[in-house]
Design a protein around this motif. Structure first.
Motif, PDB file in Angstrom:
ATOM      1  N   LEU A 154       0.653 -11.115   5.628  1.00 16.21           N
ATOM      2  CA  LEU A 154      -0.218  -9.660   5.773  1.00 16.21           C
ATOM      3  C   LEU A 154       0.243  -8.468   6.916  1.00 16.21           C
ATOM      4  O   LEU A 154       0.531  -9.479   8.005  1.00 16.21           O
TER       5      LEU A 154
ATOM      6  N   THR B 260       0.637  -1.501   0.137  1.00 20.29           N
ATOM      7  CA  THR B 260       0.279  -0.607   0.486  1.00 20.29           C
ATOM      8  C   THR B 260       0.921   1.078  -0.243  1.00 20.29           C
ATOM      9  O   THR B 260       1.525   1.084  -0.728  1.00 20.29           O
TER      10      THR B 260
ATOM     11  N   ALA C 157       0.079  -5.900   8.876  1.00 18.42           N
ATOM     12  CA  ALA C 157      -1.251  -4.949   9.154  1.00 18.42           C
ATOM     13  C   ALA C 157      -0.735  -3.271   9.150  1.00 18.42           C
ATOM     14  O   ALA C 157       0.748  -3.123   8.997  1.00 18.42           O
ATOM     15  N   MET C 158      -1.428  -2.577   8.935  1.00 20.99           N
ATOM     16  CA  MET C 158      -1.414  -1.308   9.178  1.00 20.99           C
ATOM     17  C   MET C 158      -0.830  -0.091  10.340  1.00 20.99           C
ATOM     18  O   MET C 158      -1.185  -1.194  10.991  1.00 20.99           O
TER      19      MET C 158
ATOM     20  N   PHE D 139       1.070  -9.538   1.054  1.00 23.54           N
ATOM     21  CA  PHE D 139      -0.130  -8.144   1.606  1.00 23.54           C
ATOM     22  C   PHE D 139       0.819  -7.031   2.565  1.00 23.54           C
ATOM     23  O   PHE D 139       0.249  -7.228   3.515  1.00 23.54           O
TER      24      PHE D 139
ATOM     25  N   GLY E 286       0.562  -3.858   4.882  1.00 21.78           N
ATOM     26  CA  GLY E 286      -0.202  -2.275   5.318  1.00 21.78           C
ATOM     27  C   GLY E 286       0.452  -1.086   5.375  1.00 21.78           C
ATOM     28  O   GLY E 286       1.827  -0.646   4.775  1.00 21.78           O
ATOM     29  N   VAL E 287      -1.094   0.470   5.095  1.00 28.52           N
ATOM     30  CA  VAL E 287      -0.194   1.661   4.944  1.00 28.52           C
ATOM     31  C   VAL E 287       0.904   1.503   6.563  1.00 28.52           C
ATOM     32  O   VAL E 287       0.550   1.455   7.772  1.00 28.52           O
TER      33      VAL E 287
END
Length: 219
Positions: free
Chosen positions: A184, A150, A186-187, A166, A168-169
């Protein structure tokens, strides 16, 4: 440089059309979606055609594809479309913003790399990768296929990002770390451990493994 069909008629497809039309030498000539989602025959003033029969109207010898899709099911939906297009014989273009900073990096096809990404020397990027705006991609790293970063991610040097990850920000990845397949992050997470668990979710600062694995069917 040539004539391109964009997969999709959503926000990412609209953004791709804008970037390609205003910041590349490519010409967008049509959009395509799977037949079950074909609700309109035009988008942005261009034809929309069924993906299943695309090669009949736009043969792969004359046209290329671009599929800038979101990270649904940990990028596996985007992977399936990418592979379906390859099976039809299409080449994919990549879009790399003129406002990104690169250093002769090796970058694969169907990548969507937006403005203000800094990709330092000796880092390689695979196929079907999205780097949204404003990321720092450190030196001597590898980002493999079907990955989504992101915005404002810091990936330090000598990191390896395996397929289907993936990020996150505002996440941060310490130097020398490996994100295993399907991670994953996370943000706002700050990863300091050297290797993640495959298909694990990591949250917090420092990032910790959340109990349970990602369900490929519902994410």
């Amino acid at each position: 440089m040539g004539k391109v069909i964009i997969f999709g008629t959503n926000d990412l497809a609209e953004l791709a059309h804008y970037y390609l039309s205003n910041d590349s030498a490519h010409e967008v000539v049509a959009f395509t979606v799977h037949e079950q989602y074909l609700k309109e025959d035009s988008f942005k003033g261009l034809p929309v055609v069924a993906f299943e029969t695309l090669e009949g109207a736009y043969p792969p010898t004359e046209f290329s594809l671009f599929a800038p899709m979101i990270g649904t099911k940990m990028n596996q939906l985007r992977e399936s479309v990418y592979l379906e297009g390859k099976a039809k014989g299409y080449d994919y273009i990549s879009y790399i913003s003129s406002k990104a900073t690169l250093f002769d990096n090796e970058i694969g096809e169907n990548c969507f790399i937006l403005e203000d990404n800094t990709i330092q020397p000796f880092t390689r990027i695979g196929n079907n990768v999205i780097l949204w705006s404003g990321n720092h991609i450190g030196h001597h790293g590898v980002i493999k296929d079907h990955v989504f970063f992101t915005s404002h991610v810091v990936m330090s040097g000598h990191c390896i990002i395996e397929s289907h990850c993936f990020v996150g920000v505002n996440a941060t990845i310490r130097d020398g770390c490996t994100l295993s397949q399907g991670t994953l992050l996370a943000m706002g997470a700050c990863l300091t451990s050297k290797r993640t668990e495959p298909w694990g979710v990591y949250i917090g600062n420092p990032a910790k493994l959340k109990e349970g694995k990602i369900s490929h069917e519902v994410f």
